[in-house]
Motif scaffolding. Structure first.
Motif, PDB file in Angstrom:
ATOM      1  N   LEU A 414      13.302   2.464  -3.094  1.00  0.00           N
ATOM      2  CA  LEU A 414      12.399   3.593  -2.873  1.00  0.00           C
ATOM      3  C   LEU A 414      10.966   3.077  -2.959  1.00  0.00           C
ATOM      4  O   LEU A 414      10.735   1.877  -3.123  1.00  0.00           O
ATOM      5  N   SER A 415      10.001   3.975  -2.854  1.00  0.00           N
ATOM      6  CA  SER A 415       8.617   3.587  -3.112  1.00  0.00           C
ATOM      7  C   SER A 415       8.418   3.503  -4.626  1.00  0.00           C
ATOM      8  O   SER A 415       9.276   3.928  -5.404  1.00  0.00           O
ATOM      9  N   TYR A 416       7.279   2.968  -5.028  1.00  0.00           N
ATOM     10  CA  TYR A 416       7.019   2.778  -6.460  1.00  0.00           C
ATOM     11  C   TYR A 416       5.595   3.221  -6.761  1.00  0.00           C
ATOM     12  O   TYR A 416       4.649   2.846  -6.055  1.00  0.00           O
ATOM     13  N   THR A 417       5.442   4.026  -7.809  1.00  0.00           N
ATOM     14  CA  THR A 417       4.126   4.461  -8.264  1.00  0.00           C
ATOM     15  C   THR A 417       3.912   3.975  -9.683  1.00  0.00           C
ATOM     16  O   THR A 417       4.812   4.075 -10.524  1.00  0.00           O
ATOM     17  N   ALA A 418       2.733   3.449  -9.960  1.00  0.00           N
ATOM     18  CA  ALA A 418       2.434   2.928 -11.297  1.00  0.00           C
ATOM     19  C   ALA A 418       2.592   4.022 -12.343  1.00  0.00           C
ATOM     20  O   ALA A 418       2.287   5.189 -12.087  1.00  0.00           O
ATOM     21  N   PRO A 419       3.074   3.682 -13.541  1.00  0.00           N
ATOM     22  CA  PRO A 419       3.183   4.672 -14.619  1.00  0.00           C
ATOM     23  C   PRO A 419       1.822   5.309 -14.903  1.00  0.00           C
ATOM     24  O   PRO A 419       0.785   4.646 -14.791  1.00  0.00           O
ATOM     25  N   GLN A 427       0.308   2.351  -5.566  1.00  0.00           N
ATOM     26  CA  GLN A 427       1.608   2.728  -5.014  1.00  0.00           C
ATOM     27  C   GLN A 427       2.090   1.620  -4.089  1.00  0.00           C
ATOM     28  O   GLN A 427       1.308   1.045  -3.324  1.00  0.00           O
ATOM     29  N   ILE A 428       3.368   1.311  -4.188  1.00  0.00           N
ATOM     30  CA  ILE A 428       4.018   0.314  -3.335  1.00  0.00           C
ATOM     31  C   ILE A 428       4.965   1.053  -2.393  1.00  0.00           C
ATOM     32  O   ILE A 428       5.732   1.915  -2.822  1.00  0.00           O
ATOM     33  N   ASP A 429       4.922   0.713  -1.107  1.00  0.00           N
ATOM     34  CA  ASP A 429       5.733   1.436  -0.123  1.00  0.00           C
ATOM     35  C   ASP A 429       7.227   1.206  -0.309  1.00  0.00           C
ATOM     36  O   ASP A 429       8.026   2.138  -0.191  1.00  0.00           O
ATOM     37  N   VAL A 430       7.610  -0.038  -0.572  1.00  0.00           N
ATOM     38  CA  VAL A 430       9.034  -0.374  -0.694  1.00  0.00           C
ATOM     39  C   VAL A 430       9.246  -1.255  -1.917  1.00  0.00           C
ATOM     40  O   VAL A 430       8.618  -2.313  -2.048  1.00  0.00           O
ATOM     41  N   PHE A 431      10.105  -0.792  -2.805  1.00  0.00           N
ATOM     42  CA  PHE A 431      10.520  -1.610  -3.947  1.00  0.00           C
ATOM     43  C   PHE A 431      12.036  -1.585  -3.987  1.00  0.00           C
ATOM     44  O   PHE A 431      12.642  -0.577  -4.347  1.00  0.00           O
ATOM     45  N   ALA A 432      12.635  -2.695  -3.576  1.00  0.00           N
ATOM     46  CA  ALA A 432      14.094  -2.827  -3.597  1.00  0.00           C
ATOM     47  C   ALA A 432      14.461  -3.527  -4.898  1.00  0.00           C
ATOM     48  O   ALA A 432      14.298  -4.739  -5.035  1.00  0.00           O
ATOM     49  N   GLU A 467       1.640  -7.932  -7.678  1.00  0.00           N
ATOM     50  CA  GLU A 467       1.585  -8.702  -8.931  1.00  0.00           C
ATOM     51  C   GLU A 467       1.623  -7.774 -10.140  1.00  0.00           C
ATOM     52  O   GLU A 467       2.256  -8.082 -11.158  1.00  0.00           O
ATOM     53  N   GLU A 468       0.963  -6.620 -10.035  1.00  0.00           N
ATOM     54  CA  GLU A 468       0.975  -5.661 -11.140  1.00  0.00           C
ATOM     55  C   GLU A 468       2.365  -5.063 -11.318  1.00  0.00           C
ATOM     56  O   GLU A 468       2.837  -4.871 -12.443  1.00  0.00           O
ATOM     57  N   LEU A 469       3.045  -4.764 -10.213  1.00  0.00           N
ATOM     58  CA  LEU A 469       4.420  -4.243 -10.293  1.00  0.00           C
ATOM     59  C   LEU A 469       5.335  -5.262 -10.974  1.00  0.00           C
ATOM     60  O   LEU A 469       6.143  -4.908 -11.845  1.00  0.00           O
ATOM     61  N   VAL A 470       5.214  -6.524 -10.567  1.00  0.00           N
ATOM     62  CA  VAL A 470       6.044  -7.584 -11.160  1.00  0.00           C
ATOM     63  C   VAL A 470       5.813  -7.660 -12.665  1.00  0.00           C
ATOM     64  O   VAL A 470       6.757  -7.829 -13.451  1.00  0.00           O
ATOM     65  N   ARG A 471       4.549  -7.504 -13.080  1.00  0.00           N
ATOM     66  CA  ARG A 471       4.235  -7.555 -14.510  1.00  0.00           C
ATOM     67  C   ARG A 471       4.842  -6.371 -15.257  1.00  0.00           C
ATOM     68  O   ARG A 471       5.479  -6.540 -16.298  1.00  0.00           O
ATOM     69  N   ILE A 472       4.669  -5.166 -14.698  1.00  0.00           N
ATOM     70  CA  ILE A 472       5.152  -3.958 -15.376  1.00  0.00           C
ATOM     71  C   ILE A 472       6.673  -3.963 -15.496  1.00  0.00           C
ATOM     72  O   ILE A 472       7.236  -3.660 -16.548  1.00  0.00           O
TER      73      ILE A 472
END
Length: 513
Positions: A414-419, A427-432, A467-472
């Motif tokens: 789905l897409s991904y939104t930062a906490p 926001q990331i369009d695609v996070f598999a 990079e921020e998504l990978v960290r979180i």
């Protein structure tokens, strides 16, 4: 600020059990927040389990609270137990810099489903009032919400006057509605098109309850790729007694009318619903319905309907709820000629609505770039879900994948939104999200014309977000990719290659797999 979320279930509960669940839900979430260990949120609501976790994490003060609440749970009255746990969150943070944000959902159920006795025969119809002092502390503010706004506001006005500020949440804006529809389509594996998602967003007026009801519908012929298919499911859900949307509204209406207990209530709602495009005064209502009562008497009845969320008020004037679906459901059960309404009037009105929005869509199609982007996101989600079945095709559609890369099954796409509490919002369009040990795929999607290719600034911004998504999320292995139907600027493509990002402009992303 430590968040505490609790939903009051729509089921009969003994106050003793309710108090235990309320307290242990808070403890589990408190431990999860403090340790950043999400597994505590799902931890069993059991005193020994909570005690073991608190001691393991060296929270001696929490362990002491668990000990005393459990002791009171087994030995004291249910009232003294509730008095202790309802204030526990604010007392726990009282001597620290922390604050607790209570978020109590479906708060209108608290006076209807909690009982003094184990057999659930003695309802506590004023339990909401026990929050009167608890909800005024600055170190533990409250947000309460409910799906039945009329009941919720009635309880707050009568038992917690002046304690809450009302923030009505309207329907979602058009862009969020379309995005929600694509996400539902992905989750329920129900195909939609770019146009049908737009039409559904307009017909539901951005109401998440209606969107949810359409996708959950038990209609055997559910088809959201065509205009006629959408209409058939909408008619089933609102005009059939088997429709969940119809059932939910009618359950609420019947309960509201029973509570108001007025012989003229239905007549007034029917009249105002027919005139929902304009405001109506007391004198016109009295004249049209032949009511013999004073203005204050009529105002009292209208206020009761307004507080039940069945009509709208504006500067002392009233009108029907501006909601096409509610209007159809109400008239389906209370109009003068129900058979004619179900078979002729309602289908005709629905068709006129969808034709109007279809015409608007066709005229404005070139301006709806946002929906094109969301549609491509949706299509990429679906393709990646099936990519493991056709390795050759999807390796061919991408450039820049690592040698020997193999598409795996993904746990979630789905897409991904930062906490909300994260310092960087994105926001990331695609996070598999991968299953254990596999690569996560993190993607940016652009569905633009050839004269608007992907730029180097967009590429750099995407890398920062990824990079921020990978960290979180503590991702161990990941591959970044960009799908741009309008192609790439030369310097953007150079940057993408240099940073080992996969890329694609393949038209097959827009073809249903």
């Amino acid at each position: 600020m430590i968040p505490f979320y609790f939903e009051i279930m729509e089921a009969n509960q003994w106050l003793r059990d309710f108090s235990r669940d309320y307290f242990l839900t808070f403890i589990n979430q408190y431990l999860a927040f403090k340790t950043r260990n999400k597994s505590y949120i799902q931890m069993m609501k059991d005193f020994p389990v909570a005690m073991k976790a608190a001691k393991k994490e060296n929270f001696d003060d929490i362990a002491e609270w668990i000990y005393h609440v459990e002791k009171r749970f087994h030995n004291d009255s249910v009232n003294s137990l509730w008095v202790m746990v309802v204030d526990a969150p604010r007392y726990i943070v009282e001597n620290s810099d922390n604050k607790i944000l209570h978020m109590i959902d479906e708060f209108q159920h608290i006076n209807r489903y909690i009982f003094k006795d184990q057999d659930c025969e003695k309802r506590i119809d004023k339990l909401a009032g026990t929050y009167f002092h608890t909800c005024e502390y600055r170190n533990a503010p409250f947000l309460v919400s409910g799906s039945w706004v009329g009941w919720l506001m009635d309880d707050l006005n009568k038992q917690l006057p002046g304690r809450f500020i009302k923030y009505p949440m309207g329907n979602m804006p058009e862009n969020e509605s379309v995005e929600t529809i694509f996400k539902y389509a992905k989750i329920y594996n129900v195909p939609v098109t770019e146009q049908s998602a737009y039409l559904m967003a307009q017909l539901t007026e951005g109401n998440p309850f209606y969107i949810d009801g359409l996708f959950r519908s038990k209609n055997q012929n559910k088809d959201f790729t065509t205009k006629q298919g959408i209409l058939e499911t909408l008619e089933y859900e609102t005009l059939s007694l088997n429709g969940s949307i119809n059932n939910t509204w009618m359950e609420y209406l019947e309960a509201a009318f029973d509570k108001i207990n007025d012989v003229h209530a239905k007549q007034m709602v029917i009249f105002l619903s027919k005139n929902r495009d304009r405001r109506v005064g007391h004198s016109e209502i009295r004249e049209k319905l032949g009511l013999e009562m004073t203005d204050p008497e009529l105002e009292k009845k209208l206020k009761a309907l307004y507080r039940s969320d069945i009509i709208e008020e504006d500067s002392g004037l009233y009108k029907g709820v501006g909601d096409n679906i509610f209007d159809k459901i109400f008239r389906r059960s209370y109009s003068d000629d129900i058979t004619s309404f179900i078979t002729l009037e309602a289908p005709k009105e629905y068709k006129e609505l969808i034709d109007k929005w279809e015409d608007k869509y066709k005229k404005a199609q070139g301006e709806l770039n946002l929906y094109k982007g969301k549609y491509l996101e949706f299509m990429v989600w679906n393709h990646l879900e099936h990519a493991y079945k056709n390795q050759e095709l999807y390796n061919e559609m991408f450039f820049g994948l690592p040698d020997g890369f193999v598409f795996e099954k993904f746990e979630k796409i789905l897409s991904y939104t930062a906490p909300p509490l994260n310092t960087i919002q994105f926001q990331i369009d695609v996070f598999a999200r991968p299953e254990q040990g596999a690569y996560a795929l993190i993607g940016e999607v652009k569905n633009r014309r050839q004269d608007a290719p992907f730029t180097i600034d967009e590429a750099k911004a995407f890398v920062q977000k990824a990079e921020e998504l990978v960290r979180i999320e503590r991702i161990e292995k990941s591959i970044l990719f960009v799908v741009s139907m309008g192609g790439f600027r030369n310097n953007a493509l150079e940057y993408i290659k240099k940073n080992q990002i996969a890329w694609s402009s393949d038209d097959r992303w827009l073809v249903h797999c």
